[in-house]
Design a protein around this motif. Structure first.
Motif, PDB file in Angstrom:
ATOM      1  N   GLY A  22      47.584  34.370  38.547  1.00 50.29           N
ATOM      2  CA  GLY A  22      46.949  34.056  37.791  1.00 50.29           C
ATOM      3  C   GLY A  22      45.309  34.814  37.668  1.00 50.29           C
ATOM      4  N   PHE A  23      45.363  34.596  38.934  1.00 47.95           N
ATOM      5  CA  PHE A  23      43.552  35.584  39.477  1.00 47.95           C
ATOM      6  C   PHE A  23      43.229  36.633  38.011  1.00 47.95           C
ATOM      7  CE2 PHE A  23      41.215  37.342  42.297  1.00 47.95           C
ATOM      8  CZ  PHE A  23      39.763  37.152  41.933  1.00 47.95           C
ATOM      9  N   PRO A  28      40.503  40.035  33.333  1.00 49.09           N
ATOM     10  CA  PRO A  28      39.833  41.132  31.843  1.00 49.09           C
ATOM     11  C   PRO A  28      39.675  40.469  30.481  1.00 49.09           C
ATOM     12  CG  PRO A  28      42.166  41.392  33.215  1.00 49.09           C
ATOM     13  CD  PRO A  28      41.635  40.775  33.848  1.00 49.09           C
ATOM     14  N   ILE A  29      40.592  39.156  30.531  1.00 45.90           N
ATOM     15  CA  ILE A  29      41.004  38.403  29.749  1.00 45.90           C
ATOM     16  C   ILE A  29      39.242  37.644  28.917  1.00 45.90           C
ATOM     17  CG2 ILE A  29      41.590  35.770  29.028  1.00 45.90           C
ATOM     18  CD1 ILE A  29      44.806  36.764  29.886  1.00 45.90           C
ATOM     19  N   PHE A  30      38.656  37.276  30.732  1.00 43.60           N
ATOM     20  CA  PHE A  30      37.270  36.840  30.183  1.00 43.60           C
ATOM     21  C   PHE A  30      36.553  37.264  30.410  1.00 43.60           C
ATOM     22  CE2 PHE A  30      39.313  33.218  33.330  1.00 43.60           C
ATOM     23  CZ  PHE A  30      39.195  31.951  32.034  1.00 43.60           C
ATOM     24  N   SER A  31      36.363  38.848  31.085  1.00 43.65           N
ATOM     25  CA  SER A  31      35.334  39.563  30.906  1.00 43.65           C
ATOM     26  C   SER A  31      35.692  40.107  29.169  1.00 43.65           C
ATOM     27  CB  SER A  31      35.868  40.750  31.411  1.00 43.65           C
ATOM     28  OG  SER A  31      35.885  40.207  32.942  1.00 43.65           O
ATOM     29  N   ALA A  32      36.588  39.991  28.909  1.00 44.30           N
ATOM     30  CA  ALA A  32      36.338  40.755  27.178  1.00 44.30           C
ATOM     31  C   ALA A  32      35.469  39.695  26.361  1.00 44.30           C
ATOM     32  CB  ALA A  32      38.039  40.259  26.939  1.00 44.30           C
ATOM     33  N   GLY A  33      35.229  38.326  26.555  1.00 43.07           N
ATOM     34  CA  GLY A  33      34.822  38.049  25.543  1.00 43.07           C
ATOM     35  C   GLY A  33      33.581  38.182  25.508  1.00 43.07           C
ATOM     36  N   VAL A  34      32.826  38.176  26.669  1.00 44.06           N
ATOM     37  CA  VAL A  34      31.152  37.842  26.776  1.00 44.06           C
ATOM     38  C   VAL A  34      30.905  39.776  26.202  1.00 44.06           C
ATOM     39  CG1 VAL A  34      29.495  38.373  28.101  1.00 44.06           C
ATOM     40  CG2 VAL A  34      31.497  36.367  28.966  1.00 44.06           C
ATOM     41  N   ILE A  35      31.762  40.371  26.739  1.00 40.41           N
ATOM     42  CA  ILE A  35      31.700  41.884  25.691  1.00 40.41           C
ATOM     43  C   ILE A  35      31.506  42.019  25.444  1.00 40.41           C
ATOM     44  CG2 ILE A  35      32.579  44.596  26.601  1.00 40.41           C
ATOM     45  CD1 ILE A  35      30.620  42.782  28.659  1.00 40.41           C
ATOM     46  N   LEU A  36      32.804  41.506  24.181  1.00 44.16           N
ATOM     47  CA  LEU A  36      33.253  41.488  22.612  1.00 44.16           C
ATOM     48  C   LEU A  36      31.848  41.441  21.949  1.00 44.16           C
ATOM     49  CD1 LEU A  36      35.036  42.065  20.298  1.00 44.16           C
ATOM     50  CD2 LEU A  36      35.536  39.740  20.803  1.00 44.16           C
ATOM     51  N   TYR A 150      36.384  33.915  36.244  1.00 43.13           N
ATOM     52  CA  TYR A 150      35.354  33.896  35.163  1.00 43.13           C
ATOM     53  C   TYR A 150      34.513  34.357  35.675  1.00 43.13           C
ATOM     54  CZ  TYR A 150      32.845  32.974  31.616  1.00 43.13           C
ATOM     55  OH  TYR A 150      31.427  32.497  30.753  1.00 43.13           O
ATOM     56  N   MET A 151      33.950  33.581  37.235  1.00 50.67           N
ATOM     57  CA  MET A 151      32.991  35.177  38.275  1.00 50.67           C
ATOM     58  C   MET A 151      32.799  35.789  38.480  1.00 50.67           C
ATOM     59  SD  MET A 151      32.576  31.700  40.856  1.00 50.67           S
ATOM     60  CE  MET A 151      31.696  32.621  41.925  1.00 50.67           C
ATOM     61  N   VAL A 152      34.141  36.657  38.357  1.00 48.19           N
ATOM     62  CA  VAL A 152      34.032  38.289  38.716  1.00 48.19           C
ATOM     63  C   VAL A 152      34.075  38.929  37.499  1.00 48.19           C
ATOM     64  CG1 VAL A 152      35.753  39.655  39.994  1.00 48.19           C
ATOM     65  CG2 VAL A 152      35.278  37.711  41.242  1.00 48.19           C
ATOM     66  N   GLY A 153      34.936  38.482  36.165  1.00 48.86           N
ATOM     67  CA  GLY A 153      35.312  39.375  35.649  1.00 48.86           C
ATOM     68  C   GLY A 153      34.303  39.640  34.289  1.00 48.86           C
ATOM     69  N   PRO A 154      33.313  39.107  34.148  1.00 52.61           N
ATOM     70  CA  PRO A 154      31.542  38.802  33.819  1.00 52.61           C
ATOM     71  C   PRO A 154      30.813  39.500  34.419  1.00 52.61           C
ATOM     72  CG  PRO A 154      32.949  37.201  33.119  1.00 52.61           C
ATOM     73  CD  PRO A 154      33.561  37.432  33.716  1.00 52.61           C
ATOM     74  N   LEU A 155      30.798  39.427  35.335  1.00 53.88           N
ATOM     75  CA  LEU A 155      29.865  39.942  36.018  1.00 53.88           C
ATOM     76  C   LEU A 155      29.888  41.177  36.312  1.00 53.88           C
ATOM     77  CD1 LEU A 155      27.177  39.043  38.322  1.00 53.88           C
ATOM     78  CD2 LEU A 155      29.422  38.671  40.053  1.00 53.88           C
ATOM     79  N   VAL A 156      30.969  41.660  37.039  1.00 58.08           N
ATOM     80  CA  VAL A 156      31.007  42.983  36.830  1.00 58.08           C
ATOM     81  C   VAL A 156      30.688  43.896  35.615  1.00 58.08           C
ATOM     82  CG1 VAL A 156      32.248  45.145  37.170  1.00 58.08           C
ATOM     83  CG2 VAL A 156      32.062  43.026  38.756  1.00 58.08           C
ATOM     84  N   LEU A 176      42.846  46.821  31.074  1.00 56.05           N
ATOM     85  CA  LEU A 176      43.339  45.783  32.037  1.00 56.05           C
ATOM     86  C   LEU A 176      44.018  44.947  31.763  1.00 56.05           C
ATOM     87  CD1 LEU A 176      40.180  46.059  34.265  1.00 56.05           C
ATOM     88  CD2 LEU A 176      42.267  47.596  34.857  1.00 56.05           C
ATOM     89  N   SER A 177      44.365  43.755  30.781  1.00 49.89           N
ATOM     90  CA  SER A 177      44.582  43.083  29.823  1.00 49.89           C
ATOM     91  C   SER A 177      46.391  43.103  29.951  1.00 49.89           C
ATOM     92  CB  SER A 177      44.443  42.688  29.144  1.00 49.89           C
ATOM     93  OG  SER A 177      44.591  41.134  28.557  1.00 49.89           O
ATOM     94  N   VAL A 178      45.924  44.531  29.339  1.00 52.63           N
ATOM     95  CA  VAL A 178      47.513  45.000  29.163  1.00 52.63           C
ATOM     96  C   VAL A 178      48.374  45.118  30.585  1.00 52.63           C
ATOM     97  CG1 VAL A 178      48.838  46.795  28.366  1.00 52.63           C
ATOM     98  CG2 VAL A 178      46.453  46.017  26.532  1.00 52.63           C
ATOM     99  N   VAL A 179      47.890  46.064  31.328  1.00 50.42           N
ATOM    100  CA  VAL A 179      48.163  45.429  32.324  1.00 50.42           C
ATOM    101  C   VAL A 179      48.718  45.047  33.503  1.00 50.42           C
ATOM    102  CG1 VAL A 179      47.663  46.834  35.421  1.00 50.42           C
ATOM    103  CG2 VAL A 179      47.499  48.125  32.859  1.00 50.42           C
ATOM    104  N   GLY A 180      47.827  43.690  32.788  1.00 48.70           N
ATOM    105  CA  GLY A 180      48.422  42.006  33.927  1.00 48.70           C
ATOM    106  C   GLY A 180      49.598  42.060  32.961  1.00 48.70           C
ATOM    107  N   CYS A 181      49.651  41.925  31.629  1.00 51.45           N
ATOM    108  CA  CYS A 181      50.615  41.720  31.259  1.00 51.45           C
ATOM    109  C   CYS A 181      51.864  41.905  31.692  1.00 51.45           C
ATOM    110  CB  CYS A 181      51.089  41.818  29.615  1.00 51.45           C
ATOM    111  SG  CYS A 181      49.499  40.097  28.639  1.00 51.45           S
ATOM    112  N   ALA A 182      51.752  43.687  31.778  1.00 52.11           N
ATOM    113  CA  ALA A 182      53.327  43.909  31.949  1.00 52.11           C
ATOM    114  C   ALA A 182      52.940  43.526  33.746  1.00 52.11           C
ATOM    115  CB  ALA A 182      52.023  46.338  32.277  1.00 52.11           C
ATOM    116  N   LEU A 183      52.594  43.193  34.577  1.00 52.34           N
ATOM    117  CA  LEU A 183      52.624  42.697  35.458  1.00 52.34           C
ATOM    118  C   LEU A 183      53.104  41.571  35.837  1.00 52.34           C
ATOM    119  CD1 LEU A 183      52.309  43.632  38.411  1.00 52.34           C
ATOM    120  CD2 LEU A 183      50.029  42.079  38.450  1.00 52.34           C
TER     121      LEU A 183
END
Length: 397
Positions: A22-23, A28-36, A150-156, A176-183
């Motif tokens: 889950g971590f 990448p899910i939390f990163s996407a919202g800010v970057i979008l 959430y701390m790691v994703g948006p910060l990076v 990366l989110s797609v890779v996570g789903c594959a995992l």
């Protein structure tokens, strides 16, 4: 604060595995919202309202599909549900970062329709791995790990936008989110509802048996909490933009998440649950003062205080839903819960965006906080009336 409940959870190997998964998946899910948001405002030159509409299109699509996907999880298992998501989201987000605004809106919406029910799957996996006595502790730990993501994703990712175009950063986090789903597909963690059906032969429970006013009220609290959080997220972006301090935004988000981590850890050790409506009211009340911030330091401090209620509010709604619904219907129930939360995200972003466009970032914080207070008060009053109605009919019987 005793660590014994957390030690019991972490001693279970399946729990450790699903929490780690889950971590990694949520970063990448939390990163996407800010970057979008940054991509629409900076690269495409649109308003915060326009950015909110893209987020709303994607999240409303997710909200529409989550109950069905949850029901499919109960019937067919993880792999048959996640595989189509891998294909469609990969196709959509390989193109979306490099097109204009309207095509981005369309592709983001289509991608949302096929998004994997990741949060529901992780939470079901967590609940499947532990006993019912440790469920709230395990869910609180999952909430804490969610905040670490959430701390790691948006910060990076925000840091990367100072060197790389938002289009390429958005492309990277979505892949990366797609890779996570594959995992997730490869690991195929056990889900309680699926296991219950296979092992006990219990038939599917009719929706009307559990989709009742109490369930809807708790889901409404979850939606309102997400409105507050999503609106605060957009308002933080607007604040650092106004102060020309975008590079420092990640620091504010870290303080916000740190508060949530502490609040979640404390909540997981409590001997009894707290009402989701009380926690939602607290979240709204501590969010409003963020409108008073005049710089990065004060905003970070106020965000830390607001964060103390973030994880407990979400965890309390998940815990309440899991106890209201039989195990064989938990996938669909958590799908509805996720749908309400996703709908809250869809409302929170444009609501805050409109307020920001007219009143500045302060209006964004105040608008979502006010809505949270109203929903918490209404939900508390409705549940009080329901308990009184049940008690009167019990006496009459």
């Amino acid at each position: 604060m005793s660590v014994t409940p957390y030690r019991r959870v972490l001693e279970v190997s399946d729990a450790r595995r699903i929490l780690l998964l889950g971590f990694l998946i949520r970063i990448p899910i939390f990163s996407a919202g800010v970057i979008l948001t940054l991509h629409v405002v900076e690269r495409l030159g649109r308003s915060y309202t326009a950015a909110g509409l893209v987020a709303a299109g994607a999240t409303l699509a997710v909200a529409a599909s989550e109950p069905l996907r949850g029901r499919l999880l109960d019937r067919f298992g993880l792999r048959k549900v996640v595989l189509p998501s891998l294909v469609m989201t990969g196709l959509c987000w390989s193109v979306a970062p490099f097109v204009g605004y309207w095509k981005l809106l369309l592709l983001a919406t289509v991608g949302g329709l096929f998004a994997a029910p990741t949060f529901s799957i992780i939470r079901q996996g967590v609940m499947a791995a532990v006993s019912i006595d440790d469920r709230r502790t395990a869910l609180s730990l999952d909430g804490v790990i969610l905040e670490l993501s959430y701390m790691v994703g948006p910060l990076v990712s925000v840091w990367l936008t100072t060197f790389v175009s938002t289009a390429y950063v958005l492309f990277g986090v979505e892949m990366l989110s797609v890779v996570g789903c594959a995992l997730l597909w490869w690991q195929n963690p056990s889900l309680r509802a699926v296991d219950t059906v296979r092992l006990e032969g219990v038939p599917t429970v009719p929706r009307r048996a559990w989709f009742r006013p109490g369930f809807v009220a708790v889901c409404g609290a979850a939606a309102a909490g997400t409105i507050v959080l999503t609106g605060s997220d957009v308002s933080i972006v607007a604040a650092v933009q106004e102060w020309n301090a975008v590079a420092m935004m990640g620091l504010v988000l870290v303080f916000w998440s740190l508060g949530s981590v502490i609040g979640g850890l404390v909540y997981g050790t409590l001997s009894r649950a707290i009402s989701p409506f009380a926690l939602l009211l607290g979240l709204a009340m501590v969010t409003a003062p963020m409108a008073l911030a005049g710089g990065i330091v004060r905003l970070g401090a106020l965000a830390f205080v607001a964060g103390l209620f973030c994880a407990p509010t979400v965890t309390s709604t998940v815990d309440a839903v899991s106890r209201m619904v039989p195990g064989v219907a938990r996938g669909e129930a958590l799908g509805w819960h996720g749908s309400f939360m996703t709908a809250g995200s869809a409302v929170g972003a444009p609501l805050a965006g409109v307020a920001i466009d007219h009143l500045g970032f302060r209006g964004g914080f105040l608008s979502v906080a006010a809505l949270g207070v109203v929903v918490a008060g209404g939900g508390w009053f409705a549940m009080k009336l329901r308990r009184r109605f049940v008690a009167q009919h019990a006496l009459a019987a």
